[in-house]
Motif scaffolding. Structure first.
Motif, PDB file in Angstrom:
ATOM      1  N   ALA A   1      14.364   8.361 -21.160  1.00  0.00           N
ATOM      2  CA  ALA A   1      15.524   7.606 -20.673  1.00  0.00           C
ATOM      3  C   ALA A   1      15.560   6.304 -21.454  1.00  0.00           C
ATOM      4  CB  ALA A   1      15.410   7.348 -19.180  1.00  0.00           C
ATOM      5  N   ALA A   2      16.514   6.194 -22.386  1.00  0.00           N
ATOM      6  CA  ALA A   2      16.465   5.106 -23.366  1.00  0.00           C
ATOM      7  C   ALA A   2      17.719   4.258 -23.361  1.00  0.00           C
ATOM      8  CB  ALA A   2      16.246   5.680 -24.763  1.00  0.00           C
ATOM      9  N   GLU A   3      17.500   2.964 -23.572  1.00  0.00           N
ATOM     10  CA  GLU A   3      18.570   2.027 -23.861  1.00  0.00           C
ATOM     11  C   GLU A   3      18.708   1.886 -25.378  1.00  0.00           C
ATOM     12  OE1 GLU A   3      18.805  -1.196 -20.370  1.00  0.00           O
ATOM     13  OE2 GLU A   3      16.937  -1.283 -21.504  1.00  0.00           O
ATOM     14  N   PRO A   4      19.877   1.424 -25.866  1.00  0.00           N
ATOM     15  CA  PRO A   4      20.049   1.277 -27.314  1.00  0.00           C
ATOM     16  C   PRO A   4      19.203   0.130 -27.852  1.00  0.00           C
ATOM     17  CG  PRO A   4      21.998   0.472 -26.134  1.00  0.00           C
ATOM     18  CD  PRO A   4      21.124   1.138 -25.118  1.00  0.00           C
ATOM     19  N   SER A   5      18.329   0.420 -28.802  1.00  0.00           N
ATOM     20  CA  SER A   5      17.459  -0.572 -29.414  1.00  0.00           C
ATOM     21  C   SER A   5      16.757   0.081 -30.594  1.00  0.00           C
ATOM     22  CB  SER A   5      16.423  -1.077 -28.398  1.00  0.00           C
ATOM     23  OG  SER A   5      15.320  -1.671 -29.037  1.00  0.00           O
ATOM     24  N   VAL A   6      16.542  -0.676 -31.644  1.00  0.00           N
ATOM     25  CA  VAL A   6      15.768  -0.169 -32.772  1.00  0.00           C
ATOM     26  C   VAL A   6      14.378   0.246 -32.315  1.00  0.00           C
ATOM     27  CG1 VAL A   6      14.721  -0.803 -34.979  1.00  0.00           C
ATOM     28  CG2 VAL A   6      17.066  -1.496 -34.469  1.00  0.00           C
ATOM     29  N   TYR A   7      13.784  -0.564 -31.441  1.00  0.00           N
ATOM     30  CA  TYR A   7      12.429  -0.286 -30.962  1.00  0.00           C
ATOM     31  C   TYR A   7      12.386   1.004 -30.148  1.00  0.00           C
ATOM     32  CZ  TYR A   7       8.201  -0.875 -28.121  1.00  0.00           C
ATOM     33  OH  TYR A   7       7.007  -0.676 -27.483  1.00  0.00           O
ATOM     34  N   TRP A   8      13.303   1.155 -29.184  1.00  0.00           N
ATOM     35  CA  TRP A   8      13.306   2.368 -28.376  1.00  0.00           C
ATOM     36  C   TRP A   8      13.621   3.594 -29.225  1.00  0.00           C
ATOM     37  CZ3 TRP A   8      10.684   0.954 -24.591  1.00  0.00           C
ATOM     38  CH2 TRP A   8      10.969  -0.162 -23.807  1.00  0.00           C
ATOM     39  N   ALA A   9      14.568   3.469 -30.157  1.00  0.00           N
ATOM     40  CA  ALA A   9      14.909   4.599 -31.020  1.00  0.00           C
ATOM     41  C   ALA A   9      13.721   5.009 -31.891  1.00  0.00           C
ATOM     42  CB  ALA A   9      16.117   4.242 -31.890  1.00  0.00           C
ATOM     43  N   SER A  10      12.998   4.014 -32.390  1.00  0.00           N
ATOM     44  CA  SER A  10      11.815   4.317 -33.193  1.00  0.00           C
ATOM     45  C   SER A  10      10.769   5.038 -32.354  1.00  0.00           C
ATOM     46  CB  SER A  10      11.243   3.011 -33.752  1.00  0.00           C
ATOM     47  OG  SER A  10      10.001   3.230 -34.384  1.00  0.00           O
ATOM     48  N   GLY A  11      10.551   4.580 -31.123  1.00  0.00           N
ATOM     49  CA  GLY A  11       9.580   5.234 -30.254  1.00  0.00           C
ATOM     50  C   GLY A  11       9.956   6.673 -29.954  1.00  0.00           C
TER      51      GLY A  11
ATOM     52  N   ILE B   1      13.803  15.426 -24.722  1.00  0.00           N
ATOM     53  CA  ILE B   1      15.200  15.429 -24.283  1.00  0.00           C
ATOM     54  C   ILE B   1      15.648  13.972 -24.142  1.00  0.00           C
ATOM     55  CG2 ILE B   1      16.806  16.161 -22.469  1.00  0.00           C
ATOM     56  CD1 ILE B   1      14.335  18.087 -21.637  1.00  0.00           C
ATOM     57  N   GLY B   2      16.726  13.601 -24.804  1.00  0.00           N
ATOM     58  CA  GLY B   2      17.216  12.229 -24.734  1.00  0.00           C
ATOM     59  C   GLY B   2      18.198  12.019 -23.601  1.00  0.00           C
ATOM     60  N   LEU B   3      18.007  10.949 -22.827  1.00  0.00           N
ATOM     61  CA  LEU B   3      18.932  10.560 -21.763  1.00  0.00           C
ATOM     62  C   LEU B   3      19.435   9.153 -22.078  1.00  0.00           C
ATOM     63  CD1 LEU B   3      16.930  11.717 -18.589  1.00  0.00           C
ATOM     64  CD2 LEU B   3      18.602  13.021 -19.922  1.00  0.00           C
ATOM     65  N   ASP B   4      20.742   9.010 -22.236  1.00  0.00           N
ATOM     66  CA  ASP B   4      21.352   7.733 -22.613  1.00  0.00           C
ATOM     67  C   ASP B   4      21.629   6.907 -21.359  1.00  0.00           C
ATOM     68  OD1 ASP B   4      22.816   5.619 -23.571  1.00  0.00           O
ATOM     69  OD2 ASP B   4      24.227   6.829 -24.721  1.00  0.00           O
ATOM     70  N   LEU B   5      20.885   5.821 -21.202  1.00  0.00           N
ATOM     71  CA  LEU B   5      21.030   5.018 -19.988  1.00  0.00           C
ATOM     72  C   LEU B   5      22.318   4.216 -19.949  1.00  0.00           C
ATOM     73  CD1 LEU B   5      17.369   3.793 -19.370  1.00  0.00           C
ATOM     74  CD2 LEU B   5      18.652   5.593 -18.192  1.00  0.00           C
ATOM     75  N   ARG B   6      23.045   4.165 -21.037  1.00  0.00           N
ATOM     76  CA  ARG B   6      24.359   3.523 -20.989  1.00  0.00           C
ATOM     77  C   ARG B   6      25.341   4.344 -20.164  1.00  0.00           C
ATOM     78  NH1 ARG B   6      25.260   2.996 -27.353  1.00  0.00           N
ATOM     79  NH2 ARG B   6      24.454   5.120 -27.095  1.00  0.00           N
ATOM     80  N   ALA B   7      25.069   5.650 -20.049  1.00  0.00           N
ATOM     81  CA  ALA B   7      26.011   6.546 -19.378  1.00  0.00           C
ATOM     82  C   ALA B   7      25.493   7.093 -18.060  1.00  0.00           C
ATOM     83  CB  ALA B   7      26.345   7.720 -20.314  1.00  0.00           C
ATOM     84  N   LEU B   8      24.242   6.780 -17.682  1.00  0.00           N
ATOM     85  CA  LEU B   8      23.636   7.401 -16.512  1.00  0.00           C
ATOM     86  C   LEU B   8      23.161   6.356 -15.509  1.00  0.00           C
ATOM     87  CD1 LEU B   8      21.439  10.097 -18.306  1.00  0.00           C
ATOM     88  CD2 LEU B   8      23.588  10.503 -17.089  1.00  0.00           C
ATOM     89  N   THR B   9      23.489   6.566 -14.237  1.00  0.00           N
ATOM     90  CA  THR B   9      22.904   5.778 -13.160  1.00  0.00           C
ATOM     91  C   THR B   9      21.507   6.332 -12.866  1.00  0.00           C
ATOM     92  OG1 THR B   9      23.725   7.252 -11.443  1.00  0.00           O
ATOM     93  CG2 THR B   9      25.188   5.454 -12.159  1.00  0.00           C
ATOM     94  N   PRO B  10      20.673   5.586 -12.118  1.00  0.00           N
ATOM     95  CA  PRO B  10      19.374   6.153 -11.731  1.00  0.00           C
ATOM     96  C   PRO B  10      19.496   7.499 -11.023  1.00  0.00           C
ATOM     97  CG  PRO B  10      19.363   3.802 -11.357  1.00  0.00           C
ATOM     98  CD  PRO B  10      20.768   4.158 -11.749  1.00  0.00           C
ATOM     99  N   ALA B  11      20.474   7.653 -10.149  1.00  0.00           N
ATOM    100  CA  ALA B  11      20.651   8.938  -9.463  1.00  0.00           C
ATOM    101  C   ALA B  11      21.018  10.040 -10.449  1.00  0.00           C
ATOM    102  CB  ALA B  11      21.728   8.811  -8.387  1.00  0.00           C
ATOM    103  N   ALA B  12      21.855   9.712 -11.435  1.00  0.00           N
ATOM    104  CA  ALA B  12      22.240  10.705 -12.437  1.00  0.00           C
ATOM    105  C   ALA B  12      21.052  11.076 -13.321  1.00  0.00           C
ATOM    106  CB  ALA B  12      23.393  10.168 -13.281  1.00  0.00           C
ATOM    107  N   VAL B  13      20.150  10.128 -13.580  1.00  0.00           N
ATOM    108  CA  VAL B  13      18.930  10.443 -14.322  1.00  0.00           C
ATOM    109  C   VAL B  13      18.136  11.519 -13.587  1.00  0.00           C
ATOM    110  CG1 VAL B  13      16.663   9.542 -15.022  1.00  0.00           C
ATOM    111  CG2 VAL B  13      18.730   8.226 -15.503  1.00  0.00           C
TER     112      VAL B  13
END
Length: 371
Positions: A160-170, A186-198
């Protein structure tokens, strides 16, 4: 926050000008302020001890502190200001994206920079002798973390990742290391997901582990709470490789929900005798257990003091600046070398652990794997 210096020590009473080190730390939001507080505590303790021992060739050592607030542009501007103030070297920083901005500007100005805590592999675009790093590269630590996940039977991983060079690298390091070994990310974009949706995504994808590549306290804390309270996810492992559970705020906010969440910590199985003594002093200074970041801060000044002593406090040419002999640190003997794929001088044997908070005693850490 701009702090002109640490308190004067015993050295420098003959009127000599102090040797100044510019300290870059995140002390306010959106920076990880608790990490910055620990980093600064380690830096300040080491400066005090250097001064109590006579300073740098009789000159008092001072910190000139600047708050980066996790902002790369603010940090780069602080480097320019510190250079004008005549600092002999730069130290610190916790956030990788900020440290990269500091490293680029320091290298351009010819100013030595010892990065305390940031791990992003690509700290500079080109190889340089002006920048060195204590923390292990992200590719090394996160591969150890990936091996831990496989060993725990958690091969299907959701990040579950936010947009960042560091997170993308990890995420890329995890994917590249796990795929040849039968793992799946599996990538989950936290810009589009609430905690419940995660939670819904985790159930739908059959993930065996969720890794939080996200800011602290939010959205990381809210996601942990949602996952812990979802009966469909009772068997899932939550992980936080970037180290969010290391700090006391994590336990204060999450209580028992914050336990059993493995993360990377850069401490050895046993501290050196120096580390034991420094740990006790840091605990008193912080009024809580010191994190690995506090030890990184202390070791940063220990190295810089050794680097500056042969030159009377003035920085030398790049190839002559960093100590040739190992420096005794709190976590081992520190010596820099060239590591393939890393553009800065690197402490290649920096310790790496995978740890978590014990569910039976959340203020105690369990070592799960040693790198």
């Amino acid at each position: 926050m701009n702090t002109p210096s640490t308190r004067p020590g015993a050295a420098g009473t003959d009127g000599q000008s102090p040797v100044r080190i510019g300290a870059l730390v995140p002390l306010t939001r959106p920076g990880w302020a608790e990490a910055g507080r620990h980093l600064l505590a380690g830096l300040e303790l080491a400066v005090r001890e250097v001064n109590d021992a006579g300073g740098i060739a009789g000159r008092r050592l001072e910190l000139v502190v600047r708050d980066t607030a996790a902002d790369p542009r603010r940090a780069a501007a602080a480097v320019d200001e510190l250079a004008r103030l005549g600092v002999a070297a730069l130290a610190g920083e916790y956030h990788s994206v900020v440290a990269r901005a500091v490293a680029a500007r320091a290298d351009a100005l010819g100013l030595p920079f010892l990065c305390s805590s940031a791990v992003l592999d690509a700290l500079t675009e080109q190889p340089t002798d002006r920048v060195a790093r204590l923390a292990p590269p992200q590719s090394h630590g996160w591969q150890i973390y990936a091996d831990f996940l496989l060993g725990a039977g958690r091969g299907r991983i959701a990040v579950a990742a936010e947009p960042s060079v560091y997170w993308a690298s990890g995420a890329r390091i995890l994917r590249d290391h796990l795929a040849p070994r039968g793992g799946d990310v599996i990538g989950l974009d936290l810009r589009a997901l609430t905690p419940a949706a995660v939670c819904d995504e985790l159930v739908g994808n059959g993930a065996r582990a969720l890794l939080l590549l996200a800011g602290h306290p939010e959205p990381a804390v809210s996601i942990v709470r949602s996952v812990r309270r979802d009966p469909r996810l009772a068997g899932i492992m939550i992980g936080a490789p970037a180290g969010q559970p290391e700090f006391a705020e994590w336990e204060r906010l999450l209580g028992d929900d914050g336990a059993a969440i493995p993360f990377l910590r850069y401490l050895p199985e046993r501290l050196t005798p120096l580390g034991v003594r420094v740990g006790a002093a840091l605990r008193e200074r912080l009024a809580e257990a010191p994190s690995f970041v506090a030890f990184e801060g202390y070791d940063t000044v220990a190295v810089l003091a050794e680097a500056l002593r042969p030159h009377g406090g003035d920085p030398a040419r790049a190839e002559e600046f960093w100590p040739r002999a190992p420096v005794e640190g709190t976590r081992g003997r520190i010596q820099f070398s060239r590591v393939p794929g890393i553009s800065v001088r690197q402490w290649a044997s920096a310790p790496v652990q995978v740890v978590d908070r014990d569910p039976a005693e959340p203020d105690r850490f369990r070592v799960l794997r040693v790198g």
